[in-house]
Design an enzyme around this catalytic site. Structure first.
Site, PDB file in Angstrom:
ATOM      1  CD  GLU A 107      40.438  29.238  98.693  1.00  0.00           C
ATOM      2  OE1 GLU A 107      41.588  29.468  99.094  1.00  0.00           O
ATOM      3  OE2 GLU A 107      39.987  28.091  98.500  1.00  0.00           O
ATOM      4  CG  ASP A 108      34.008  33.271 101.381  1.00  0.00           C
ATOM      5  OD1 ASP A 108      33.818  34.475 101.641  1.00  0.00           O
ATOM      6  OD2 ASP A 108      34.045  32.370 102.247  1.00  0.00           O
ATOM      7  CB  VAL A 109      31.969  30.046  96.328  1.00  0.00           C
ATOM      8  CG1 VAL A 109      31.634  29.816  94.877  1.00  0.00           C
ATOM      9  CG2 VAL A 109      31.499  28.883  97.139  1.00  0.00           C
TER      10      VAL A 109
END
Lengths: 180, 386
Positions: free
Chosen positions: B200-202
């Site tokens: 997942e993204d940050v």
């Protein structure tokens, strides 16, 4: 009432452009007054070429008759094909490489230029099908092209461009009467 | 070949004890061991000289002998040493032999040189060495141990892997480092390789049962942990930070790692997005979203990853959606999608490069303010009841 809430909504959340892109400008392309381009530079160094809000195409209620990506006998930007992660095969562009020609309903013609050096990744085919996109959403869905600058040139590629503030100064000077 | 029995025995004991002491000092746990030795290239030359001598003597006696009939020094050494070391350290002997040292150049040269030329350059039989050989270094390496589990991410400013640009850290810590720290300590391992079923993204949280992950632990000095110890290790990780949480932590085989990557391509994922609309909306305006089933998207490689991925169009399916009204400009959108669907781009349209998109469906500019992963529908690793 609706207009006001809409404006408030706009101010509330920074748009995608504000969050991820920096706006750079090139004005009066090839000496043509007001033919201003806006380059949206993503934090990952990719650049999207768009028309600045001051561009003649977007003024005076003009409508678009046609958009042509064939810029010369031997070259159409539609034939641009890139492959792989390193985007091999993309046409390499210099600052004044033409991207497309726009003809308006009043027969005025405008050439849109690259403004930066880099490899052409794609041109927007959606505006061929729906030229109105360019008028309605010049900064997003109506973009012209996506260019990937060389890695080593990622920072220097915008050296010849104006920041948003500098652009606003140039525009405000136009409204003032010329002093000889 | 004459040899002094006593001198050989003394040298043998010296080498054997150096090996045994090093392994003991590094405090490994193991069931079996393999002894590899790395001999200097120069030894090939001595062996070749011995071989020529043996060949000459054997021919004189009218016998036929092949080079393969003569036992190499390396093999003899291993036969003697391996069982001695294994007996001392309490492990069995595994059958594999691994050549650490490449002596190709020397070996090839010896193949090409004629016997006469060789004899001109080198004494045959080789001269007796003045001192016994001494091991230069004893190195130990334990085979990797693999562990797996599922992780939750509760923080919107935590990358999955360390975020470094030009060697400078851009964001503090990462999911993998927070999980790895206690694990490396528990297994006394030198390093690790972290992989997971997607990423997942940050700025995205991972909720629900979490995302499957696996770690290869390199050169673990401790390789066996009981189920209770694994539970305690899981507790330690969970207590160490409120940004992540780990469950179903267990030791797995190397083959099992493949099961996790399977999940990445084929399975479905569920998300919740907080959507902002430019145009003011009412509850009725978004109710139609719940009726949309199996919507196929054509997604061009998003601009935000296009610098490091190939330009392509991917077809991805959104299986179901559900909209929950918040106010005139916000609603929560729950989605169940095919693996590999770019959610953010479906919501804001990515300059019209994902079609169809939410802006088109709602006929207004939309943007995504927050995204959470609600579930990663992979049934591996096996759940461990709390």
């Amino acid at each position: 009432m609706d207009c006001e809430t809409q404006k408030d909504a706009e101010l509330e959340a920074p748009s995608i452009i504000d969050r991820y892109y920096t706006r750079w400008y090139r004005t009066d392309l090839k000496g043509q007054l007001c033919e201003d381009h806006c380059i949206l530079q993503h934090s990952n160094r990719l650049c999207v070429v768009t028309l600045a809000e001051t561009h003649p195409v977007l003024q005076n209620g003009r409508t678009i008759k046609s958009i042509d990506y064939q810029i010369s006998n031997g070259c159409s930007r539609l034939n641009n094909k890139v492959s792989g992660k390193s985007k091999r095969g993309g046409q390499f562009l210099t600052d004044f490489a033409p991207l497309c020609r726009i003809t308006c309903s009043d027969e005025s013609k405008y050439t849109i230029y690259s403004c930066i050096r880099g490899r052409l990744l794609e041109v927007n085919e959606n505006i061929l099908e729906r030229p109105n996109l360019l008028l309605e959403k010049p900064s997003t869905e109506g973009y012209i092209a996506v260019i990937l600058p060389k890695f080593e040139e990622s920072k220097s590629v915008t050296e010849n461009l104006l920041s948003r503030k500098e652009f606003e100064i140039v525009v405000s000077k136009r409204d003032q009467p010329q002093s000889s | 070949m004459r040899s002094s029995g006593r001198a050989t025995a003394a040298a043998q004991t010296f080498v054997f004890s150096q090996i045994a002491e090093t392994v003991k000092a590094q405090n490994y746990e193991f069931d079996s061991l393999v002894l590899s030795i790395s001999l200097p290239a120069q030894l090939c030359v001595r062996e070749h000289s011995c071989w020529l001598h043996v060949k000459k003597e054997v021919r004189e006696k009218g016998l036929a002998l092949d080079k393969d009939d003569v036992i190499q020094v390396k093999e003899a050494f291993k036969w003697i040493m391996q069982s001695l070391v294994a007996k001392e350290l309490g492990g069995g002997v595994a059958v594999v032999s691994k050549s650490v040292f490449t002596r190709m150049a020397v070996v090839k040269a010896l193949e090409k040189i004629s016997d006469d030329k060789f004899l001109k350059q080198y004494p045959c039989p080789p001269a007796r060495p003045a001192s016994s050989c001494v091991p230069q270094d004893v190195q130990c390496l334990h085979v990797s141990v693999f562990i797996a589990g599922r992780y939750n991410k509760f923080c919107r400013s935590l990358p999955q892997t360390p975020w470094l640009i030009d060697g400078e850290r851009r964001m503090e810590s990462s999911v993998e480092e927070l999980i790895a720290a206690p694990v490396l300590t528990a297994f006394r391992a030198d390093g690790f390789n972290f992989s997971s079923s997607g990423r997942e993204d940050v700025d995205v949280r991972t909720l629900g049962n979490g995302r499957p992950f696996a770690m290869e632990l390199q050169n673990p000095h401790k390789s066996r942990l009981s189920k209770l110890q694994m539970k305690e290790l899981q507790e330690t990780i969970n207590k160490s930070s409120d940004k992540i949480r780990v469950r179903d932590l267990q030791i797995v085989t190397r083959e099992a790692m493949g099961r996790m990557k399977e999940g990445e391509e084929e399975k479905t994922k569920s998300y919740t997005a907080l959507v902002w609309t430019l145009k003011p909306i009412q509850k009725e305006d978004i109710s139609f979203i719940d009726d949309i089933k199996d919507l196929t998207l054509d997604q061009k490689t998003p601009l935000r990853v296009l610098h490091r991925r190939a330009l392509a169009v991917r077809q991805r399916v959104i299986h179901t959606m559900n909209a929950r009204y918040v106010d005139a400009h916000h609603f929560y959108l729950a989605l169940k999608t095919q693996a590999g669907t770019y959610i953010k781009e479906f919501v804001h349209g990515d300059f019209g490069r994902t079609k169809p998109n939410l802006c088109e469906l709602l006929k207004t500019d939309t943007d995504i303010l927050e995204l959470d992963v609600e579930s990663v529908d992979v049934d591996w690793p096996p759940a461990i009841p709390e």
